[in-house]
Design a protein around this motif. Structure first.
Motif, PDB file in Angstrom:
ATOM      1  N   GLU A 101      17.686   0.407  18.154  1.00 43.46           N
ATOM      2  CA  GLU A 101      16.943  -0.455  19.053  1.00 43.46           C
ATOM      3  C   GLU A 101      16.026   0.377  19.955  1.00 43.46           C
ATOM      4  N   ILE A 102      14.986  -0.283  20.469  1.00 45.48           N
ATOM      5  CA  ILE A 102      14.140   0.336  21.476  1.00 45.48           C
ATOM      6  C   ILE A 102      14.586  -0.194  22.829  1.00 45.48           C
ATOM      7  N   HIS A 103      15.065   0.697  23.675  1.00 48.40           N
ATOM      8  CA  HIS A 103      15.599   0.289  24.966  1.00 48.40           C
ATOM      9  C   HIS A 103      14.615   0.580  26.084  1.00 48.40           C
ATOM     10  N   ASP A 104      14.628  -0.302  27.065  1.00 45.07           N
ATOM     11  CA  ASP A 104      13.889  -0.093  28.296  1.00 45.07           C
ATOM     12  C   ASP A 104      14.788   0.744  29.212  1.00 45.07           C
ATOM     13  N   VAL A 105      14.313   1.904  29.642  1.00 41.16           N
ATOM     14  CA  VAL A 105      15.125   2.783  30.480  1.00 41.16           C
ATOM     15  C   VAL A 105      15.568   2.064  31.749  1.00 41.16           C
ATOM     16  N   LYS A 106      14.707   1.238  32.308  1.00 38.16           N
ATOM     17  CA  LYS A 106      15.067   0.497  33.522  1.00 38.16           C
ATOM     18  C   LYS A 106      16.310  -0.352  33.286  1.00 38.16           C
ATOM     19  N   LEU A 107      16.375  -1.038  32.138  1.00 39.43           N
ATOM     20  CA  LEU A 107      17.533  -1.876  31.851  1.00 39.43           C
ATOM     21  C   LEU A 107      18.772  -1.028  31.581  1.00 39.43           C
ATOM     22  N   GLU A 108      18.590   0.154  30.982  1.00 36.59           N
ATOM     23  CA  GLU A 108      19.717   1.063  30.766  1.00 36.59           C
ATOM     24  C   GLU A 108      20.365   1.418  32.092  1.00 36.59           C
ATOM     25  N   VAL A 109      19.524   1.768  33.062  1.00 38.81           N
ATOM     26  CA  VAL A 109      20.033   2.173  34.371  1.00 38.81           C
ATOM     27  C   VAL A 109      20.695   0.997  35.083  1.00 38.81           C
ATOM     28  N   GLN A 110      20.032  -0.144  35.060  1.00 36.16           N
ATOM     29  CA  GLN A 110      20.582  -1.309  35.758  1.00 36.16           C
ATOM     30  C   GLN A 110      21.890  -1.777  35.134  1.00 36.16           C
ATOM     31  N   SER A 111      22.071  -1.549  33.821  1.00 39.01           N
ATOM     32  CA  SER A 111      23.323  -1.938  33.167  1.00 39.01           C
ATOM     33  C   SER A 111      24.498  -1.120  33.683  1.00 39.01           C
ATOM     34  N   LEU A 112      24.209   0.027  34.304  1.00 38.96           N
ATOM     35  CA  LEU A 112      25.249   0.872  34.877  1.00 38.96           C
ATOM     36  C   LEU A 112      25.560   0.492  36.318  1.00 38.96           C
ATOM     37  N   CYS A 221      20.840  19.363  26.327  1.00 34.13           N
ATOM     38  CA  CYS A 221      20.215  18.051  26.520  1.00 34.13           C
ATOM     39  C   CYS A 221      20.156  17.294  25.199  1.00 34.13           C
ATOM     40  N   LEU A 222      20.030  16.001  25.317  1.00 36.01           N
ATOM     41  CA  LEU A 222      19.822  15.131  24.158  1.00 36.01           C
ATOM     42  C   LEU A 222      18.381  14.636  24.205  1.00 36.01           C
ATOM     43  N   VAL A 223      17.670  14.825  23.105  1.00 37.33           N
ATOM     44  CA  VAL A 223      16.274  14.393  23.034  1.00 37.33           C
ATOM     45  C   VAL A 223      16.132  13.299  21.986  1.00 37.33           C
ATOM     46  N   ILE A 224      15.508  12.214  22.396  1.00 38.74           N
ATOM     47  CA  ILE A 224      15.164  11.129  21.463  1.00 38.74           C
ATOM     48  C   ILE A 224      13.648  11.092  21.347  1.00 38.74           C
ATOM     49  N   GLU A 225      13.153  11.311  20.141  1.00 39.09           N
ATOM     50  CA  GLU A 225      11.716  11.187  19.868  1.00 39.09           C
ATOM     51  C   GLU A 225      11.500   9.909  19.078  1.00 39.09           C
ATOM     52  N   ARG A 226      10.524   9.136  19.504  1.00 41.28           N
ATOM     53  CA  ARG A 226      10.292   7.845  18.851  1.00 41.28           C
ATOM     54  C   ARG A 226       8.805   7.627  18.635  1.00 41.28           C
ATOM     55  N   ARG A 227       8.486   7.137  17.439  1.00 43.20           N
ATOM     56  CA  ARG A 227       7.128   6.687  17.138  1.00 43.20           C
ATOM     57  C   ARG A 227       7.180   5.204  16.843  1.00 43.20           C
ATOM     58  N   THR A 228       6.190   4.465  17.301  1.00 45.73           N
ATOM     59  CA  THR A 228       6.120   3.036  16.989  1.00 45.73           C
ATOM     60  C   THR A 228       4.740   2.679  16.460  1.00 45.73           C
ATOM     61  N   TRP A 229       4.734   1.659  15.615  1.00 47.89           N
ATOM     62  CA  TRP A 229       3.500   1.152  15.026  1.00 47.89           C
ATOM     63  C   TRP A 229       3.412  -0.349  15.261  1.00 47.89           C
ATOM     64  N   SER A 230       2.196  -0.844  15.315  1.00 49.69           N
ATOM     65  CA  SER A 230       1.933  -2.274  15.290  1.00 49.69           C
ATOM     66  C   SER A 230       1.137  -2.530  14.035  1.00 49.69           C
ATOM     67  N   GLY A 231       1.792  -3.114  13.033  1.00 51.26           N
ATOM     68  CA  GLY A 231       1.186  -3.167  11.710  1.00 51.26           C
ATOM     69  C   GLY A 231       1.094  -1.744  11.186  1.00 51.26           C
ATOM     70  N   ARG A 232      -0.096  -1.315  10.789  1.00 48.43           N
ATOM     71  CA  ARG A 232      -0.282   0.069  10.329  1.00 48.43           C
ATOM     72  C   ARG A 232      -0.821   0.996  11.413  1.00 48.43           C
ATOM     73  N   ALA A 233      -1.087   0.449  12.584  1.00 49.37           N
ATOM     74  CA  ALA A 233      -1.716   1.241  13.650  1.00 49.37           C
ATOM     75  C   ALA A 233      -0.651   1.941  14.500  1.00 49.37           C
ATOM     76  N   PRO A 234      -0.736   3.271  14.604  1.00 52.32           N
ATOM     77  CA  PRO A 234       0.186   3.981  15.503  1.00 52.32           C
ATOM     78  C   PRO A 234      -0.059   3.542  16.950  1.00 52.32           C
ATOM     79  N   VAL A 235       1.017   3.288  17.678  1.00 53.98           N
ATOM     80  CA  VAL A 235       0.895   2.851  19.069  1.00 53.98           C
ATOM     81  C   VAL A 235       1.243   3.976  20.034  1.00 53.98           C
ATOM     82  N   THR A 236       2.414   4.557  19.867  1.00 50.04           N
ATOM     83  CA  THR A 236       2.865   5.553  20.841  1.00 50.04           C
ATOM     84  C   THR A 236       3.869   6.523  20.224  1.00 50.04           C
ATOM     85  N   HIS A 237       3.882   7.707  20.782  1.00 51.07           N
ATOM     86  CA  HIS A 237       4.930   8.688  20.498  1.00 51.07           C
ATOM     87  C   HIS A 237       5.539   9.051  21.840  1.00 51.07           C
TER      88      HIS A 237
END
Length: 259
Positions: A101-112, A221-237
């Protein structure tokens, strides 16, 4: 009887006490129970410095060995951490993230149950460089937004975010100052994503991450690298770095059907 003797006697606690089930508790168990109770009740929140050993020794009228035994047990239970020359502090709870899943860091913190805040670091619009091509799969003629961000939980650094955003996919990001929402939260509410890729690694904190997280260079440290696409267009890394002792990943899955 003089007043000094009265004060001394009032500070002395009996070696044994009785719990609410009528069971006898040793003094170290009573110290353990008292401190644990304050932590679990929220009276002493994450980041709170608990009394020094000599303060507890005076409060309970016991030896430092007895206090040390109780605090050692609290460390084993993951409730406190000891910092050299600084004292013992209530630990921050460890957050779990689902791998798929793609998590919102804000929600991760608030869940604690902790207060969330963020602090924007560098923000610049630039052309794609050769080192970016593998991360975002864009031509060198493309433009992107390069931004860093620190996330906090209860006032303490929680994770460090380094993000590239394709301005071809999200042109409005060029003018966005991220004053009210961190880059990740802003993107989740702005651009629908269709595909994502996660890469997870254990690393030693480099100088940049160590400064952002207030840890020593080389800390695990733990590093999570994520790439996302919208259709075929890269959005963010995005590269998110967490102190290794405060984060774990969880995946739920089922066996594939046979045949």
């Amino acid at each position: 009887m003089d007043t000094k003797q009265d004060r001394t006697v009032s500070n002395i606690q009996p070696d044994d006490a009785v719990d609410n089930q009528g069971q006898t508790l040793s003094l170290h168990q009573r110290i353990l129970g008292d401190v644990e109770g304050r932590i679990l009740s929220g009276e002493w929140p994450p980041g709170h410095r608990i009394p020094f050993e000599h303060e507890l020794t005076e409060q309970y009228g016991c030896s430092r060995m007895t206090v040390n035994k109780a605090l050692t047990e609290l460390v084993k239970r993951g409730l406190i951490e000891r910092r050299r020359k600084s004292g013992s502090y209530v630990t921050f709870p460890q957050v779990q993230s689902a791998v798929m899943e793609i998590h919102d860091v804000k929600l991760e913190v608030q869940s604690l149950g902790l207060d969330y805040s963020f602090q924007l670091g560098e923000r610049k619009v630039r052309s794609v460089e050769s080192r970016d091509v593998e991360r975002l799969d864009l031509p060198t003629s493309a433009r992107l937004l390069d931004v860093t961000c620190r996330h906090f939980a209860g006032g303490r650094p929680f994770c460090f975010e380094e993000r590239l955003i394709s301005l071809a996919a999200v042109p409005e990001a060029e003018a966005e100052l991220f004053e009210t929402a961190a880059p990740g939260s802003w993107l989740l509410g702005k651009v629908p994503w269709s595909t994502a890729e996660h890469r997870i690694r254990a690393v030693a904190a480099n100088k940049l991450a160590a400064q952002a997280l207030d840890i020593s260079t080389g800390t695990a440290c733990l590093v999570i690298e994520r790439r996302t696409w919208s259709g075929r267009a890269p959005v963010t890394h995005v590269r998110v770095t967490y102190p290794g002792d405060r984060h774990e990943l969880v995946a739920q899955f089922a066996p594939s059907p046979i045949g």
